[in-house]
Design a protein around this motif. Structure first.
Motif, short mmCIF file in Angstrom:
data_model
loop_
_atom_site.label_atom_id
_atom_site.label_comp_id
_atom_site.label_asym_id
_atom_site.label_seq_id
_atom_site.Cartn_x
_atom_site.Cartn_y
_atom_site.Cartn_z
N THR A 24 69.69 -9.43 -42.00
CA THR A 24 70.54 -8.27 -41.80
C THR A 24 70.70 -8.01 -40.30
O THR A 24 69.72 -7.93 -39.58
N VAL A 25 71.93 -7.88 -39.87
CA VAL A 25 72.22 -7.62 -38.46
C VAL A 25 72.94 -6.30 -38.35
O VAL A 25 73.95 -6.06 -39.03
N SER A 26 72.44 -5.41 -37.52
CA SER A 26 73.09 -4.12 -37.33
C SER A 26 74.45 -4.29 -36.67
O SER A 26 74.59 -5.09 -35.73
N PRO A 27 75.46 -3.58 -37.15
CA PRO A 27 76.77 -3.66 -36.49
C PRO A 27 76.76 -3.04 -35.10
O PRO A 27 77.66 -3.28 -34.30
N TYR A 28 75.74 -2.23 -34.81
CA TYR A 28 75.63 -1.58 -33.50
C TYR A 28 74.88 -2.50 -32.54
O TYR A 28 73.72 -2.26 -32.17
N ASN A 29 75.51 -3.60 -32.17
CA ASN A 29 74.86 -4.54 -31.27
C ASN A 29 75.77 -4.82 -30.07
O ASN A 29 76.94 -4.39 -30.03
N ALA A 30 75.22 -5.51 -29.09
CA ALA A 30 75.93 -5.72 -27.82
C ALA A 30 77.25 -6.46 -28.00
O ALA A 30 78.25 -6.12 -27.36
N ALA A 31 77.26 -7.47 -28.87
CA ALA A 31 78.49 -8.24 -29.07
C ALA A 31 79.61 -7.36 -29.63
O ALA A 31 80.75 -7.39 -29.14
N ASN A 32 79.29 -6.56 -30.63
CA ASN A 32 80.30 -5.70 -31.22
C ASN A 32 80.74 -4.59 -30.27
O ASN A 32 81.91 -4.19 -30.26
N LEU A 33 79.82 -4.10 -29.46
CA LEU A 33 80.19 -3.07 -28.48
C LEU A 33 81.18 -3.61 -27.46
O LEU A 33 82.11 -2.91 -27.04
#
Length: 204
Positions: free
Chosen positions: A13-22
């Motif tokens: 599980t990967v949080s959507p609140y990560n550096a790539a998505n930001l």
């Protein structure tokens, strides 16, 4: 940047609140900023014109940065899979339309490139239940060449250097159309069970 194949690994599980998505979200936010500066400047060499160029370059840099971060730390999320190509096309599409609106590029070039870009997006949706075709070297080169070409045309270069711009846009158009045809063939083969692709969750 378009989807890239990642090494297979255990599902996590990967949080959507990560550096790539930001970074992807930042690119989306910068699109209207770039548009506003470009329109207000009229691309006439004013400070706002130079600011628009710098914003475009910064937004383009996030395209390469978010892909590298996602690959390096396996930060793959459904949001990233959806938002990344949308952000890419919003940025480059806005730049192409602006350049044609200000008579820097022929409209037929812009329409041809945008048809390819959004056509590929439609193809992705068409085959999404069967998998995702990762971008090859041609697709990556196409993205880089488009960004370089757009930067060149956005920057107020001397008229004596116009042949360089013509060479860049010619190469970008040819590569964009060629890779679009390759993707179309791959999508048809995948859709009808004649090709292979990586599962959607293993692509950014």
């Amino acid at each position: 940047m378009e989807e890239e194949k990642l090494p297979a690994g255990p599902t996590r599980t990967v949080s959507p609140y990560n550096a790539a998505n930001l970074l992807t979200v930042l690119r989306l936010v910068l699109v209207p900023v770039f548009l506003g500066l470009a329109v207000s400047s009229g691309l006439t060499g004013t400070p706002a014109h130079f600011a628009a160029c710098l914003v475009f370059m910064a937004a383009s840099a996030t395209d390469f940065a978010d892909g590298w971060i996602a690959r390096r730390w396996s930060l793959i999320t459904p949001f990233g899979q959806l938002a990344d190509p949308i952000a890419d096309k919003a940025l480059t599409g806005t730049a192409f339309v602006l350049l044609s609106a200000f008579d820097r590029l022929p409209w037929w070039v812009t329409l041809l490139i945008l048809t390819r870009e959004w056509g590929v997006t439609a193809l992705r949706l068409w085959v999404v239940r069967h998998g995702v075709i990762p971008a090859g070297r041609g697709g990556k080169a196409k993205t880089v060449l488009q960004v370089v070409t757009l930067t060149w045309y956005l920057w107020p270069a001397p008229a004596s250097l116009d042949p360089i711009g013509v060479g860049l846009i010619t190469a970008a158009t040819v590569l964009t159309v060629t890779t679009g045809v390759v993707y179309l063939i791959g999508a048809v083969r995948l859709r009808y069970g004649q090709g292979t692709a990586v599962p959607p969750r293993q692509n950014l």
